[in-house]
Design an enzyme around this catalytic site. Structure first.
Site, PDB file in Angstrom:
ATOM      1  N   LYS A  17      40.970  37.255  39.145  1.00  0.00           N
ATOM      2  CA  LYS A  17      39.686  36.555  39.011  1.00  0.00           C
ATOM      3  C   LYS A  17      38.604  37.493  38.489  1.00  0.00           C
ATOM      4  CE  LYS A  17      37.848  38.704  42.751  1.00  0.00           C
ATOM      5  NZ  LYS A  17      36.676  39.623  42.711  1.00  0.00           N
ATOM      6  N   ASP A 145      39.062  36.527  49.240  1.00  0.00           N
ATOM      7  CA  ASP A 145      39.436  36.089  47.895  1.00  0.00           C
ATOM      8  C   ASP A 145      40.748  35.307  47.853  1.00  0.00           C
ATOM      9  OD1 ASP A 145      37.181  37.286  46.860  1.00  0.00           O
ATOM     10  OD2 ASP A 145      38.228  39.110  46.208  1.00  0.00           O
TER      11      ASP A 145
END
Length: 311
Positions: A17, A145
């Site tokens: 990401k 995350d």
């Protein structure tokens, strides 16, 4: 599912990401910070192969140097597998082979992608079938995350980053990632942020207890407009990352001097992400950065989260 020598194996892919926006709140009594971030999953992936075993083990493959990674119970993928086994009462183990492509300690959530992929791989391999919502709940227990790596796409994260709400994102964004051989410790970067704020207390506004994502970012993502997004990119962790890794400043200068709409440190760094206007601009920027002897990878986003794939 595949079959190697009679052993059933499940292969799951999960993305790294970029934090296209990251505001960090003031340090709290427990030493943690609330954040407000806009995540975008990009086409740099971790692949996890899960096969039956009597205990829990992990090994690594790929071009990234993994010699410094733990393979015992402290490894996040092992933690993910054991968490699912405990929650479901599964009494066997799993062997994990992880093909690593996301940089280690690079601010792109590679370890989180491993954990998300492991949850889905083990659930599929073991036939525990706990369902998507329960897997997301388990993911949130493993790290801030991990839920996003499971979901993918584009999302807003609040709290520790694990309270997710999908964000509309039109079209495709083109990114150039400059990878670094030297990783950065996320806790060290946050400590440096706190010190940075203390040093410059007279010059900067105090951090908000509950930060929010700027509306300009959401509008840019909805419009699918890279020029709008370039004006909205922000990362509170960039200044402390640059302080700990001064060479990143030169990387940012080179990228922005060679056609990038904007650049920023991704997450806690040291990966630097450059946004390009389109595919042609991305290719030109890739050539320029490679000529400057940087390790550069061209990716696009948003992409899907963890998913079972074929061989």
């Amino acid at each position: 599912m595949i079959n190697r020598g009679g052993t059933r194996t499940v292969r799951v892919r999960a993305p790294g990401k970029i934090n296209v926006f990251l505001k960090v709140g003031a340090v709290m009594d427990d030493g943690y910070h609330d954040v407000a971030t806009a995540y975008q999953a990009v086409s740099l992936y971790e692949d996890v192969h899960a096969s039956p075993a009597s205990d829990f083990s992990v090994e690594f493959a790929g071009h990234i140097d993994t010699s410094g990674l733990e393979t015992d119970g402290s490894n996040l993928a092992i933690k993910a597998a054991r968490l699912l086994a405990r929650r479901t009462g599964y009494r066997e183990g799993v062997h994990l082979l992880i093909e690593k492509n996301v940089p280690i300690a690079g601010g792109m959530g590679g370890g989180s992608a491993d954990a998300a992929a492991t949850l889905l791989a083990c659930d599929t391999l073991w036939g525990t079938d706990v369902g998507r919502e329960e897997l997301l709940t388990l993911a949130s227990e493993l790290g801030a995350d991990v839920p996003f790596a499971f979901l993918g796409g584009t999302a807003i994260g609040t709290g520790r980053g694990d309270q997710l709400s999908p964000a509309l994102a039109k079209g495709q964004f083109h990114w150039l990632l400059v990878l670094s051989e030297q990783g950065l410790s996320t806790p060290a970067v946050y400590r440096e942020l706190d010190l940075h704020r203390e040093r410059h207390a007279q010059d900067i506004f105090p951090a908000r207890g509950q930060p929010v994502v700027d509306t300009d970012v959401l509008q840019a993502l909805r419009a699918g407009d890279p020029h709008m997004l370039a004006e909205s990119l922000h990362n509170d962790l960039q200044a402390p990352s640059l302080h700990l890794h001064p060479g990143l400043a030169r990387v940012l200068e080179v990228g922005e001097a060679n056609g990038a709409l904007a650049g920023l440190v991704s997450g806690s760094g040291p990966t630097v992400a450059f946004l390009a206007a389109d595919i042609d601009s991305a290719l030109e920027l890739q050539i320029a950065l490679s000529a400057a002897r940087y390790h550069v990878v061209r990716v696009t986003g948003p992409v899907a989260g963890a998913r079972v794939i074929g061989e």
